[in-house]
Design an enzyme around this catalytic site. Structure first.
Site, PDB file in Angstrom:
ATOM      1  N   GLU A 281      13.780   1.064  -6.064  1.00 45.75           N
ATOM      2  CA  GLU A 281      13.317  -0.077  -5.260  1.00 45.75           C
ATOM      3  C   GLU A 281      14.468  -1.007  -4.870  1.00 45.75           C
ATOM      4  O   GLU A 281      14.776  -1.944  -5.601  1.00 45.75           O
ATOM      5  CB  GLU A 281      12.250  -0.874  -6.032  1.00 45.75           C
ATOM      6  CG  GLU A 281      11.677  -2.010  -5.199  1.00 45.75           C
ATOM      7  CD  GLU A 281      10.660  -2.881  -5.930  1.00 45.75           C
ATOM      8  OE1 GLU A 281      10.500  -2.729  -7.158  1.00 45.75           O
ATOM      9  OE2 GLU A 281      10.049  -3.718  -5.265  1.00 45.75           O
TER      10      GLU A 281
ATOM     11  N   LYS B 208      10.712   3.025  -3.267  1.00 51.93           N
ATOM     12  CA  LYS B 208       9.848   1.863  -3.014  1.00 51.93           C
ATOM     13  C   LYS B 208      10.620   0.977  -2.041  1.00 51.93           C
ATOM     14  O   LYS B 208      11.622   0.357  -2.403  1.00 51.93           O
ATOM     15  CB  LYS B 208       9.529   1.130  -4.311  1.00 51.93           C
ATOM     16  CG  LYS B 208       8.663  -0.118  -4.098  1.00 51.93           C
ATOM     17  CD  LYS B 208       7.906  -0.489  -5.359  1.00 51.93           C
ATOM     18  CE  LYS B 208       7.233  -1.825  -5.257  1.00 51.93           C
ATOM     19  NZ  LYS B 208       6.282  -2.068  -6.349  1.00 51.93           N
TER      20      LYS B 208
HETATM   21  P1  13P Z   1       5.019  -7.399  -4.285  1.00 50.66           P
HETATM   22  O1  13P Z   1       4.094  -6.402  -3.653  1.00 50.66           O
HETATM   23  O2  13P Z   1       4.349  -8.665  -4.698  1.00 50.66           O
HETATM   24  O3  13P Z   1       6.268  -7.611  -3.471  1.00 50.66           O
HETATM   25  O4  13P Z   1       5.510  -6.756  -5.638  1.00 50.66           O
HETATM   26  C1  13P Z   1       5.874  -5.432  -5.661  1.00 50.66           C
HETATM   27  C2  13P Z   1       6.867  -5.213  -6.712  1.00 50.66           C
HETATM   28  O5  13P Z   1       6.652  -4.435  -7.605  1.00 50.66           O
HETATM   29  C3  13P Z   1       8.132  -5.940  -6.639  1.00 50.66           C
HETATM   30  O6  13P Z   1       9.049  -5.396  -7.535  1.00 50.66           O
END
Ligand code: 13P
Length: 340
Positions: free
Chosen positions: A177, A219
């Site tokens: 991510e 992600k």
């Molecule tokens: P949000 O969808 O609130 O951005 O959170 C997703 C997430 O896991 C951030 O690390």
């Protein structure tokens, strides 16, 4: 490294019409969210709130997995079953956030790098024993005057790659991510440029550490206008720019891409996903891995009161349902009116 298990887990995470609930807010983030509805952020309240979400009747139709925080992985549902086993019983894969948050990069004007590599392999082995089958590591990229720097992209890409390699060695699928934050006045063009540079750096590092694309899930943050930019791009433009960047950078061998919501409104997050998933000829399935955009209505309804539990579960079910449809390009704004 159990390749058959990794492949099975990764495919299940992005199964048709299902996505991931991010419920891995750190104690600090949880504190902010609970404060907004006047609930004290105690360990028991965190357990009870998350247990309420996991127990929402039927929600497993739309949830392939849940990302847990370390504390939650060690907690139990109301019936005494550890949460990991509780979720697995519902056909929902337990995942675990393994990064330890961000710190300033020295000499890099306030930019951040994510920590958590020390002792990671040992922690992953324990998490596997506790039932986790995938993990998450979040890197944060800020857009601003002269940033992100090369240093920031490089440092975060390498940390993500080392994390991903450790996960695969432990038979845990890494969610990679690299979040490009939506805060700022920057244009959507600038967001597209930065997102592409971020993903290029990330995939170069993943290759350098021998991470197998087949057993990773990206992600991604969507390509959107900065929150304070005077021109806010529409749904179609967000979808087109995001898909373009992904096609330029993400290997077709990767089993799927999930998105974070990043502070978008609940409906924007759903509409954007829907428009992207409706794009013909995508090389990978696209789905959600939202925290706020799935939980907001449920948290506001719950307010820490047992009497609100069922209504909060219905609100959560509704958002999961809408996003499950959006992941197939089958969502329509009219469907929102049928809210529970
Ligand atoms: P949000 O969808 O609130 O951005 O959170 C997703 C997430 O896991 C951030 O690390």
């Amino acid at each position: 490294m159990d390749k058959a298990l990794l492949a099975k887990t990764a495919a299940a995470m992005v199964a048709k019409g299902r996505g991931i609930l991010a419920a891995d807010e750190s104690a600090g983030t949880c504190e902010k969210r609970f404060q907004s509805v006047g609930v004290p952020c105690t360990e028991e309240n965190r357990r009870s709130y998350r247990g309420m979400l996991f127990a929402a009747p039927g929600v497993e139709k739309f949830l392939s997995g849940v990302i847990l925080f370390d504390e939650t992985l060690r907690q139990k549902a109301d019936d005494g079953t550890p949460f990991a086993a509780y979720l697995a019983r519902k056909g929902v894969i337990p995942g675990i956030k393994v990064d330890k948050g961000t710190v300033d990069i020295p000499l890099a004007s306030g930019e951040k790098v994510t920590e958590g590599l020390d002792g990671l392999s040992k922690r992953l082995d324990e998490y596997f024993k506790l039932g986790a089958r995938f993990a998450k590591w979040r890197a944060v990229i800020t857009i601003g005057e002269g940033i992100p720097s090369h240093t920031c992209l490089y440092a975060n890409a390498h940390a993500l790659a080392r994390y991903a390699a450790a996960c695969q060695a432990a038979s845990i699928v890494p969610i990679i991510e690299p979040e490009v934050l939506l805060d700022g006045r920057h244009s959507i063009e600038r967001c597209e440029e930065v997102t592409e540079a971020t993903l290029r750096a990330t995939y170069a590092a993943l290759a350098a550490y021998n991470v197998a694309s087949e057993y990773t899930i990206l992600k991604a943050s969507m390509v959107v206008s900065g929150k304070d930019c005077p021109r806010q791009a529409g749904v179609q433009e967000v979808a087109e720019r995001t898909v373009r960047v992904l096609k330029h950078t993400v290997p077709a061998a990767q089993p799927g891409v999930v998105f974070l919501s990043g502070g978008q409104s609940d409906l924007d997050a759903t509409a954007h996903l829907n428009a992207m998933a409706a794009t013909p000829g995508l090389p990978w399935p696209l789905t959600f891995s939202y925290s706020r955009a799935l939980q907001n209505p449920a948290l506001k309804t719950w307010k820490g009161q047992a009497a609100n539990r069922s209504a909060a579960q219905q609100a959560f079910y509704h958002r999961a349902h809408m996003n499950g449809l959006a992941a197939q390009g089958k969502w329509k704004p009219e469907l929102e009116k049928q809210a529970a």
